[in-house]
Design a protein around this motif. Structure first.
Motif, mmCIF file in Angstrom:
data_model
loop_
_atom_site.group_PDB
_atom_site.id
_atom_site.type_symbol
_atom_site.label_atom_id
_atom_site.label_comp_id
_atom_site.label_asym_id
_atom_site.label_seq_id
_atom_site.Cartn_x
_atom_site.Cartn_y
_atom_site.Cartn_z
ATOM 1 N N LEU A 1 0.813 -1.214 0.000
ATOM 2 C CA LEU A 1 0.000 0.000 0.000
ATOM 3 C C LEU A 1 0.850 1.268 0.000
ATOM 4 O O LEU A 1 0.549 2.231 -0.713
ATOM 5 N N VAL A 2 1.914 1.296 0.790
ATOM 6 C CA VAL A 2 2.792 2.469 0.842
ATOM 7 C C VAL A 2 3.462 2.689 -0.513
ATOM 8 O O VAL A 2 3.532 3.822 -1.003
ATOM 9 N N THR A 3 3.932 1.617 -1.128
ATOM 10 C CA THR A 3 4.571 1.737 -2.442
ATOM 11 C C THR A 3 3.579 2.264 -3.473
ATOM 12 O O THR A 3 3.907 3.142 -4.281
ATOM 13 N N TRP A 4 2.368 1.782 -3.436
ATOM 14 C CA TRP A 4 1.333 2.209 -4.390
ATOM 15 C C TRP A 4 0.996 3.686 -4.202
ATOM 16 O O TRP A 4 0.924 4.449 -5.160
ATOM 17 N N VAL A 5 0.808 4.104 -2.962
ATOM 18 C CA VAL A 5 0.484 5.508 -2.682
ATOM 19 C C VAL A 5 1.638 6.417 -3.098
ATOM 20 O O VAL A 5 1.414 7.470 -3.710
ATOM 21 N N LEU A 6 2.863 6.026 -2.811
ATOM 22 C CA LEU A 6 4.011 6.836 -3.225
ATOM 23 C C LEU A 6 4.102 6.921 -4.745
ATOM 24 O O LEU A 6 4.438 7.970 -5.302
ATOM 25 N N HIS A 7 3.814 5.834 -5.426
ATOM 26 C CA HIS A 7 3.826 5.845 -6.893
ATOM 27 C C HIS A 7 2.770 6.808 -7.437
ATOM 28 O O HIS A 7 3.031 7.583 -8.345
ATOM 29 N N LEU A 8 1.576 6.773 -6.857
ATOM 30 C CA LEU A 8 0.494 7.631 -7.321
ATOM 31 C C LEU A 8 0.757 9.104 -7.024
ATOM 32 O O LEU A 8 0.236 9.977 -7.712
ATOM 33 N N THR A 9 1.549 9.403 -6.002
ATOM 34 C CA THR A 9 1.871 10.789 -5.679
ATOM 35 C C THR A 9 3.078 11.299 -6.440
ATOM 36 O O THR A 9 3.482 12.444 -6.253
ATOM 37 N N GLY A 10 3.651 10.467 -7.303
ATOM 38 C CA GLY A 10 4.743 10.921 -8.152
ATOM 39 C C GLY A 10 6.132 10.496 -7.728
ATOM 40 O O GLY A 10 7.114 10.864 -8.365
ATOM 41 N N TRP A 11 6.251 9.723 -6.661
ATOM 42 C CA TRP A 11 7.573 9.291 -6.218
ATOM 43 C C TRP A 11 7.995 7.965 -6.844
ATOM 44 O O TRP A 11 9.060 7.451 -6.560
ATOM 45 N N GLY A 12 7.153 7.413 -7.696
ATOM 46 C CA GLY A 12 7.531 6.267 -8.504
ATOM 47 C C GLY A 12 7.689 6.753 -9.934
ATOM 48 O O GLY A 12 7.436 7.925 -10.237
ATOM 49 N N GLY B 1 -0.072 1.721 -19.504
ATOM 50 C CA GLY B 1 0.375 0.355 -19.246
ATOM 51 C C GLY B 1 0.755 0.083 -17.799
ATOM 52 O O GLY B 1 1.352 -0.945 -17.504
ATOM 53 N N CYS B 2 0.421 0.971 -16.881
ATOM 54 C CA CYS B 2 0.776 0.804 -15.473
ATOM 55 C C CYS B 2 -0.407 0.201 -14.716
ATOM 56 O O CYS B 2 -1.496 0.774 -14.683
ATOM 57 N N VAL B 3 -0.184 -0.956 -14.106
ATOM 58 C CA VAL B 3 -1.250 -1.646 -13.383
ATOM 59 C C VAL B 3 -1.684 -0.837 -12.156
ATOM 60 O O VAL B 3 -2.875 -0.724 -11.872
ATOM 61 N N GLY B 4 -0.732 -0.248 -11.446
ATOM 62 C CA GLY B 4 -1.072 0.547 -10.272
ATOM 63 C C GLY B 4 -1.934 1.749 -10.615
ATOM 64 O O GLY B 4 -2.876 2.080 -9.893
ATOM 65 N N CYS B 5 -1.624 2.408 -11.719
ATOM 66 C CA CYS B 5 -2.438 3.561 -12.150
ATOM 67 C C CYS B 5 -3.817 3.098 -12.603
ATOM 68 O O CYS B 5 -4.820 3.774 -12.355
ATOM 69 N N ARG B 6 -3.888 1.956 -13.265
ATOM 70 C CA ARG B 6 -5.192 1.435 -13.698
ATOM 71 C C ARG B 6 -6.064 1.082 -12.497
ATOM 72 O O ARG B 6 -7.266 1.329 -12.508
ATOM 73 N N LEU B 7 -5.464 0.506 -11.443
ATOM 74 C CA LEU B 7 -6.223 0.177 -10.238
ATOM 75 C C LEU B 7 -6.761 1.430 -9.555
ATOM 76 O O LEU B 7 -7.811 1.398 -8.933
#
Length: 120
Positions: free
Chosen positions: A50-61, A87-93
């Protein structure tokens, strides 16, 4: 040197560190045969995701694929994350990255409606 530079991000390293701690706790629970400690390790592993996903969505990925060398530093923030990565699964979710598909579908619907003759 690889041109993909995958995982060299704040989100990647933070998620890896939390997952390492969770794996150690889970392994300790298995060695101790303690269901409570195993469950705690599993919760920490879920928190890492969850932390990795949230960081990715906020621009740190960073998005998958080849990036310019200027975007390689770990502290380089990705400002295109709000729109979603193709093509990003996390962004699609998270429901991101679908705007282009909706626009394309709308354009096709408008073109089909224009092709139908008006009945008077």
């Amino acid at each position: 040197m690889s041109t993909y530079d995958e995982g060299h991000t704040v989100a990647g390293w933070t998620g890896t560190a939390i997952a390492t701690v969770g794996s150690c706790v889970l392994g300790l629970g298995v060695c101790m045969t303690s269901v409570l400690v195993v469950a705690g390790g599993a919760v920490v592993l879920a928190a890492a995701v969850l932390v990795t996903w949230v960081l990715h969505l906020t621009g740190w990925g960073k998005p998958p694929g080849v990036r310019p060398v200027g975007d390689w530093p770990m502290r380089a923030r990705d400002h295109s994350a709000r729109a979603g990565h193709l093509g990003c699964v996390g962004c699609r979710l998270a429901g991101r990255g679908r705007q282009a598909e909706g626009v394309r579908g709308t354009a096709v619907a408008v073109a089909a409606a224009d092709a139908v003759p008006d009945r008077v």
